[in-house]
Design an enzyme around this catalytic site. Structure first.
Site, PDB file in Angstrom:
ATOM      1  CB  CYS A   1     -18.730 -55.419 -62.617  1.00  0.00           C
ATOM      2  SG  CYS A   1     -19.243 -57.150 -62.720  1.00  0.00           S
TER       3      CYS A   1
ATOM      4  CG  HIS B   1     -20.688 -67.209 -60.975  1.00  0.00           C
ATOM      5  ND1 HIS B   1     -22.047 -67.419 -61.130  1.00  0.00           N
ATOM      6  CD2 HIS B   1     -20.572 -66.124 -60.185  1.00  0.00           C
ATOM      7  CE1 HIS B   1     -22.716 -66.505 -60.443  1.00  0.00           C
ATOM      8  NE2 HIS B   1     -21.834 -65.709 -59.865  1.00  0.00           N
TER       9      HIS B   1
ATOM     10  CG  HIS C   1     -17.985 -68.660 -55.410  1.00  0.00           C
ATOM     11  ND1 HIS C   1     -17.812 -68.362 -56.748  1.00  0.00           N
ATOM     12  CD2 HIS C   1     -18.749 -67.665 -54.897  1.00  0.00           C
ATOM     13  CE1 HIS C   1     -18.430 -67.220 -57.016  1.00  0.00           C
ATOM     14  NE2 HIS C   1     -19.011 -66.786 -55.909  1.00  0.00           N
TER      15      HIS C   1
ATOM     16  CD  GLU D   1     -14.270 -66.245 -60.081  1.00  0.00           C
ATOM     17  OE1 GLU D   1     -13.058 -66.016 -60.254  1.00  0.00           O
ATOM     18  OE2 GLU D   1     -15.054 -65.398 -59.602  1.00  0.00           O
TER      19      GLU D   1
ATOM     20  CB  SER E   1     -23.255 -61.794 -53.952  1.00  0.00           C
ATOM     21  OG  SER E   1     -22.277 -60.857 -54.350  1.00  0.00           O
ATOM     22  CB  SER E   2     -17.889 -64.259 -53.566  1.00  0.00           C
ATOM     23  OG  SER E   2     -16.580 -64.007 -53.098  1.00  0.00           O
TER      24      SER E   2
ATOM     25  CB  SER F   1     -24.492 -59.605 -59.124  1.00  0.00           C
ATOM     26  OG  SER F   1     -24.125 -60.005 -57.831  1.00  0.00           O
TER      27      SER F   1
END
Length: 316
Positions: A17, A79, A129, A131, A228-229, A273
């Site tokens: 992204c 993040h 996480h 983030e 990776s969420s 990612s």
């Protein structure tokens, strides 16, 4: 021996992204500008292949700021980080570059704005996480309450049910989050939400593409890292959309070929990612084993680009 026929449905959009693209570019430009080593606090993005590639070029990944010498530049991951981190870097007079995704920064600003208006924050996200830690760390301890599930909403102890607002992690399942938001609104009718969904365009688009592919396939492979969420959410979205076999693989060597025995159609996507190089590697692995036809299933076109911070655009 003749190879059996198989159709690979490639979901689009998939992979990098704009925020990930920008974060990687920031590390590359920092190495170019200041020379190696450049320090990065936490993995710049959640992908081993990307992190290893940057390490080879001179990036050193550390868990905390106190592992960084004062005379070397440090980069904060895509993040986002708690407020205390850049404050500490400034106190130590370090050169630092913040690679936080602008869409995550938008959530940080939102949380601060609500807090200044006297509202207590509820964050929908995953405990632990980076983030979530970064967003909760924008406000003083106790000002942000975390909910992970619909059940958490029922036990939420708030200061004042009339003075609440919510934000969300940008990489959640669109459907699961909608259920949690509905539960919050039912229990706290006065709760204030974001103007526009916090879940980012890339997460939303990748999940929509998987839903589109799901009815056509016998199996789904999501290329992405186990931490990776957004990649893990793609596996869940595939399963919820009726794909009985949905697996997360880091790269082609992780594919369980026995599980795909007798299968005629496979969907392939990649988390935000995961580089396209790893998608190509998976396609090549299928071509080596099957008479493979590749079809692209595109549900959106992405043209988002984010500028790198000014410090990297200025001459050294």
């Amino acid at each position: 021996m003749a190879k059996s026929p198989l159709t690979l449905y490639l979901a689009a959009p998939r992979g990098f992204c704009a925020g990930v693209d920008r974060a990687i570019k920031i590390v590359e430009m920092a190495i170019e500008k200041w020379g190696a080593p450049v320090y990065v606090r936490h993995e710049i993005v959640h992908n081993k292949f990307v992190v290893d590639g940057l390490r080879d070029r001179g990036a050193i990944f550390v868990a905390e700021l106190d592992q960084v010498p004062n005379d070397r530049p440090v980069i904060f991951s895509a993040h986002g980080v708690p407020k205390a981190i850049p404050a500490e870097a400034a106190r130590r007079e370090m050169v630092y570059v913040d690679a936080t995704c602008p869409l995550v920064s938008k959530v940080h600003i939102e949380a601060e704005r609500h807090s200044e208006a006297g509202l207590q924050m509820v964050m929908i996200g995953h405990a632990g996480h980076p983030e979530t830690i970064g967003t909760m760390g924008q406000l003083p301890q106790g000002e942000v309450l975390l909910v992970e599930t619909v059940d958490d909403v029922a036990t939420l102890a708030v200061r004042d049910p009339e003075r609440l607002a919510f934000v969300t992690q940008t990489t959640l399942s669109v459907d699961d989050t909608a259920e949690i938001v509905a539960a919050l609104r039912a229990r706290f009718p006065a709760i204030v939400g974001p103007h526009k969904e916090d879940i980012c365009y890339a997460t939303t688009n990748r999940q929509a593409a998987v839903k589109e592919v799901a009815p056509k396939i016998d199996a789904l492979l999501v290329i992405g890292a186990p931490n990776s969420s957004n990649s893990k959410r793609l596996v869940e979205v595939g399963r919820n959309a009726g794909c009985a076999y949905a697996q997360l693989v880091q790269r082609a060597t992780d594919i369980d070929w026995r599980a795909l025995d007798g299968i005629r159609s496979v969907g392939v996507t990649a988390g935000a990612s995961a580089p396209e190089l790893l998608v190509k590697e998976v396609i090549d692995a299928f071509r080596a084993r099957f008479d493979t036809t590749v079809e692209i299933v595109e549900t959106a076109t992405e043209r988002v680009e984010f500028k790198v911070p000014r410090i990297l655009r200025e001459p050294a």
